[in-house]
Design a protein around this motif. Sequence first.
Motif, PDB file in Angstrom:
ATOM      1  N   PHE A   1     -30.496 -23.640   2.875  1.00 51.58           N
ATOM      2  CA  PHE A   1     -30.051 -22.287   3.226  1.00 51.58           C
ATOM      3  C   PHE A   1     -31.189 -21.267   3.101  1.00 51.58           C
ATOM      4  N   PRO A   2     -31.924 -21.220   1.969  1.00 58.11           N
ATOM      5  CA  PRO A   2     -33.062 -20.295   1.898  1.00 58.11           C
ATOM      6  C   PRO A   2     -34.152 -20.606   2.927  1.00 58.11           C
ATOM      7  N   MET A   3     -34.424 -21.900   3.149  1.00 53.47           N
ATOM      8  CA  MET A   3     -35.395 -22.273   4.172  1.00 53.47           C
ATOM      9  C   MET A   3     -34.993 -21.720   5.530  1.00 53.47           C
ATOM     10  N   LEU A   4     -33.722 -21.879   5.867  1.00 57.54           N
ATOM     11  CA  LEU A   4     -33.216 -21.414   7.156  1.00 57.54           C
ATOM     12  C   LEU A   4     -33.403 -19.908   7.312  1.00 57.54           C
ATOM     13  N   ALA A   5     -33.086 -19.149   6.258  1.00 57.20           N
ATOM     14  CA  ALA A   5     -33.203 -17.695   6.326  1.00 57.20           C
ATOM     15  C   ALA A   5     -34.650 -17.271   6.595  1.00 57.20           C
TER      16      ALA A   5
ATOM     17  N   LEU B   1     -30.361 -22.562  16.038  1.00 66.36           N
ATOM     18  CA  LEU B   1     -30.835 -23.049  14.744  1.00 66.36           C
ATOM     19  C   LEU B   1     -30.012 -22.442  13.613  1.00 66.36           C
ATOM     20  N   ALA B   2     -29.821 -21.131  13.663  1.00 65.88           N
ATOM     21  CA  ALA B   2     -29.090 -20.441  12.596  1.00 65.88           C
ATOM     22  C   ALA B   2     -27.626 -20.867  12.567  1.00 65.88           C
TER      23      ALA B   2
ATOM     24  N   PHE C   1     -40.968 -23.542   6.955  1.00 64.56           N
ATOM     25  CA  PHE C   1     -39.616 -23.576   6.404  1.00 64.56           C
ATOM     26  C   PHE C   1     -38.564 -24.050   7.408  1.00 64.56           C
ATOM     27  N   LEU C   2     -39.007 -24.593   8.541  1.00 65.32           N
ATOM     28  CA  LEU C   2     -38.067 -25.038   9.563  1.00 65.32           C
ATOM     29  C   LEU C   2     -37.285 -26.257   9.080  1.00 65.32           C
TER      30      LEU C   2
END
Length: 399
Positions: free
Chosen positions: A82-86, A182-183, A118-119
């Motif tokens: 979740f943090p990586m995605l943000a 992606l999100a 961070f992808l």
Amino acid sequence: MVAKHYARIFRAPGSLGFSSAAFVGRLPMSMLGLGTILMIKESTGEYALAGLVSGTLALVQAFFGPFLARLTDRRGQAEVVFPMLAVSVAALVSLMLCVRFDEPTWSWFASAAVAGAFLPNVGALVRARWTKIYTGTAQLHTAYSFEAVMDEVVFMIGPILVTFLTLQVHHEAGVGLATVLLAAGTTAFLAQRGSQPAPHPPEHHTGPTAIAIPGMRVVVVCAVAIGVMFGSVEVVTVAFAEEHGHDDWAGLLLAVYAGGSFVAGLLFGAVHWSVPLGRRIQLLLALVLVTSAPMAIAPDIGVLALVLLLAGFAISPTLITLVALVEDLVPAARLTEGMVIETTGAALGVTTGSAVAGWVVDRSGAHTAYLVPVAGSALALLTALLGSRWLRPGDPAIE
């Protein structure tokens, strides 16, 4: 009959939900590289700059991916990803804004680097969930095959979609849609916490890293070599079509290649094989080499289309077997790490193959450049043959 075979794997609670979300979440893996190139080329007219920015994203992802995957194995998918995605989504938005408002090019590289670092590797995450459900059963082979087929669908749909949006709608539309997918897809995937693998406590991580396992090093070299083949085939096929006055056929030729792989993946996953994985990968890589070699001597578009179709039949089974080898070789506590290393190795190979093939095309033409994918497949086969003694589960180095 084949459909019923695949339907069995979705009897597990939640499996259809997380697999569907993962499909949406990994569509961007076939869109971001090409979308970035097209976005910057349309904005600046510079292919070289576009390729460097796109390459930065891919190379940084390949470097940081295994470290974040190791953290995911230790802390859990939702907590880490979740943090990586943000961060990755914010960096992609930053990249689009920097290009749109003609900010200094260093900001383009910085945004691409952060986005790549961070992808999330959704393909590795979804395979880890299937492993949790079906480890030690015949259904795991079918689940891996299904996801390999979905990867082929992703690479058939994504490039067409991002090209249309970037060239016909707006320069940033392709990367913009990839960011939204992606999100949305990754969020929907991570929200289904009941199917995620349990985090492994620190005492399970005292052994070697995944890449320290001898068999994994063999797998990674094979993955990079196969990636070189993929990346170079795309570039050289476009050049071949242009040289023969049919540049509008390039997309169709690549679709034929992906279509052959799609069909082979479906059929391969519907059969349970008794051949050991180490021996199976050698046979499949030999088939990859035999079917790719005629590309270098195809005289025209029609013959090349047939060659690409036949060559495509060897691709999905090979990728499915490489993933199965990772599951066989790597301890459960490092499974996501192993999956990410394999997929990022392939991605690194694609980037390298594209660059090398482009260089050869510029100097010697498409016919000669088809030797690049042949060389990639030959390297993969040679690696599997020389490293055969490490491609077996139960290697003492694994424990």
